[in-house]
Design a protein around this motif. Structure first.
Motif, PDB file in Angstrom:
ATOM      1  N   GLY A   1       0.785  -1.222   0.000  1.00  0.00           N
ATOM      2  CA  GLY A   1       0.000   0.000   0.000  1.00  0.00           C
ATOM      3  C   GLY A   1       0.819   1.276   0.000  1.00  0.00           C
ATOM      4  O   GLY A   1       0.273   2.361  -0.118  1.00  0.00           O
ATOM      5  N   VAL A   2       2.130   1.170   0.131  1.00  0.00           N
ATOM      6  CA  VAL A   2       3.004   2.352   0.175  1.00  0.00           C
ATOM      7  C   VAL A   2       3.701   2.495  -1.174  1.00  0.00           C
ATOM      8  O   VAL A   2       4.224   1.531  -1.706  1.00  0.00           O
ATOM      9  N   THR A   3       3.672   3.717  -1.722  1.00  0.00           N
ATOM     10  CA  THR A   3       4.375   3.952  -2.982  1.00  0.00           C
ATOM     11  C   THR A   3       5.608   4.817  -2.734  1.00  0.00           C
ATOM     12  O   THR A   3       5.629   5.653  -1.838  1.00  0.00           O
ATOM     13  N   HIS A   4       6.627   4.583  -3.540  1.00  0.00           N
ATOM     14  CA  HIS A   4       7.864   5.351  -3.460  1.00  0.00           C
ATOM     15  C   HIS A   4       8.213   5.778  -4.879  1.00  0.00           C
ATOM     16  O   HIS A   4       8.301   4.957  -5.777  1.00  0.00           O
ATOM     17  N   THR A   5       8.389   7.071  -5.070  1.00  0.00           N
ATOM     18  CA  THR A   5       8.770   7.604  -6.376  1.00  0.00           C
ATOM     19  C   THR A   5      10.041   8.410  -6.212  1.00  0.00           C
ATOM     20  O   THR A   5      10.148   9.240  -5.312  1.00  0.00           O
ATOM     21  N   VAL A   6      11.014   8.133  -7.063  1.00  0.00           N
ATOM     22  CA  VAL A   6      12.261   8.881  -7.067  1.00  0.00           C
ATOM     23  C   VAL A   6      12.343   9.598  -8.409  1.00  0.00           C
ATOM     24  O   VAL A   6      12.126   8.994  -9.455  1.00  0.00           O
ATOM     25  N   ALA A   7      12.635  10.885  -8.369  1.00  0.00           N
ATOM     26  CA  ALA A   7      12.747  11.666  -9.595  1.00  0.00           C
ATOM     27  C   ALA A   7      14.155  12.227  -9.710  1.00  0.00           C
ATOM     28  O   ALA A   7      14.615  12.953  -8.836  1.00  0.00           O
ATOM     29  N   SER A   8      14.839  11.864 -10.794  1.00  0.00           N
ATOM     30  CA  SER A   8      16.157  12.427 -11.075  1.00  0.00           C
ATOM     31  C   SER A   8      15.939  13.737 -11.824  1.00  0.00           C
ATOM     32  O   SER A   8      15.143  13.803 -12.758  1.00  0.00           O
ATOM     33  N   CYS A   9      16.662  14.774 -11.403  1.00  0.00           N
ATOM     34  CA  CYS A   9      16.422  16.108 -11.935  1.00  0.00           C
ATOM     35  C   CYS A   9      17.591  16.604 -12.785  1.00  0.00           C
ATOM     36  O   CYS A   9      18.723  16.147 -12.631  1.00  0.00           O
ATOM     37  N   ALA A  10      17.299  17.552 -13.662  1.00  0.00           N
ATOM     38  CA  ALA A  10      18.277  18.066 -14.625  1.00  0.00           C
ATOM     39  C   ALA A  10      19.511  18.648 -13.954  1.00  0.00           C
ATOM     40  O   ALA A  10      20.610  18.577 -14.508  1.00  0.00           O
ATOM     41  N   ASP A  11      19.364  19.203 -12.753  1.00  0.00           N
ATOM     42  CA  ASP A  11      20.503  19.830 -12.070  1.00  0.00           C
ATOM     43  C   ASP A  11      21.311  18.840 -11.223  1.00  0.00           C
ATOM     44  O   ASP A  11      22.186  19.227 -10.473  1.00  0.00           O
ATOM     45  N   GLY A  12      20.982  17.553 -11.322  1.00  0.00           N
ATOM     46  CA  GLY A  12      21.690  16.531 -10.556  1.00  0.00           C
ATOM     47  C   GLY A  12      21.053  16.220  -9.216  1.00  0.00           C
ATOM     48  O   GLY A  12      21.505  15.326  -8.509  1.00  0.00           O
ATOM     49  N   SER A  13      20.018  16.956  -8.853  1.00  0.00           N
ATOM     50  CA  SER A  13      19.341  16.700  -7.581  1.00  0.00           C
ATOM     51  C   SER A  13      18.347  15.555  -7.745  1.00  0.00           C
ATOM     52  O   SER A  13      18.156  15.025  -8.841  1.00  0.00           O
ATOM     53  N   GLU A  14      17.731  15.165  -6.638  1.00  0.00           N
ATOM     54  CA  GLU A  14      16.783  14.061  -6.643  1.00  0.00           C
ATOM     55  C   GLU A  14      15.628  14.397  -5.714  1.00  0.00           C
ATOM     56  O   GLU A  14      15.845  14.943  -4.636  1.00  0.00           O
ATOM     57  N   VAL A  15      14.419  14.083  -6.132  1.00  0.00           N
ATOM     58  CA  VAL A  15      13.234  14.261  -5.299  1.00  0.00           C
ATOM     59  C   VAL A  15      12.695  12.867  -5.007  1.00  0.00           C
ATOM     60  O   VAL A  15      12.405  12.101  -5.923  1.00  0.00           O
ATOM     61  N   SER A  16      12.595  12.530  -3.722  1.00  0.00           N
ATOM     62  CA  SER A  16      12.113  11.221  -3.292  1.00  0.00           C
ATOM     63  C   SER A  16      10.815  11.409  -2.512  1.00  0.00           C
ATOM     64  O   SER A  16      10.772  12.180  -1.555  1.00  0.00           O
ATOM     65  N   VAL A  17       9.757  10.710  -2.945  1.00  0.00           N
ATOM     66  CA  VAL A  17       8.439  10.866  -2.316  1.00  0.00           C
ATOM     67  C   VAL A  17       7.920   9.503  -1.875  1.00  0.00           C
ATOM     68  O   VAL A  17       7.841   8.581  -2.683  1.00  0.00           O
TER      69      VAL A  17
END
Length: 79
Positions: free
Chosen positions: A21-37
């Motif tokens: 029931g838990v989702t995890h999304t990782v987004a790699s970004c153009a500036d080299g950063s990462e958003v993890s939700v």
């Protein structure tokens, strides 16, 4: 989170959370950063994994504190 991902030109990618029931999304970004939700449906405004306190949610199946520590340990601040 979508706003951050848009501003940073990120590409979200779903990951296995290991918790039903838990989702995890990782987004790699153009500036080299990462958003993890991490999304825990029906959790409300709680602290997953906490065992004491008004917002404790010990039955969440994961620890928000541990996840935050892991994220910052793998993404050290660059000088």
């Amino acid at each position: 989170m979508q706003t951050w991902q848009q501003r940073l030109s990120c590409r979200p990618s779903p990951k296995a959370s290991g918790v039903p029931g838990v989702t995890h999304t990782v987004a790699s970004c153009a500036d080299g950063s990462e958003v993890s939700v991490w999304t825990l449906p029906e959790m409300g405004h709680s602290w997953p994994g906490a065992t004491a306190g008004q917002l404790a949610a010990s039955s969440a199946g994961l620890s928000a504190t541990d996840l935050m520590w892991e994220f910052f340990a793998t993404h050290p601040r660059k000088a």
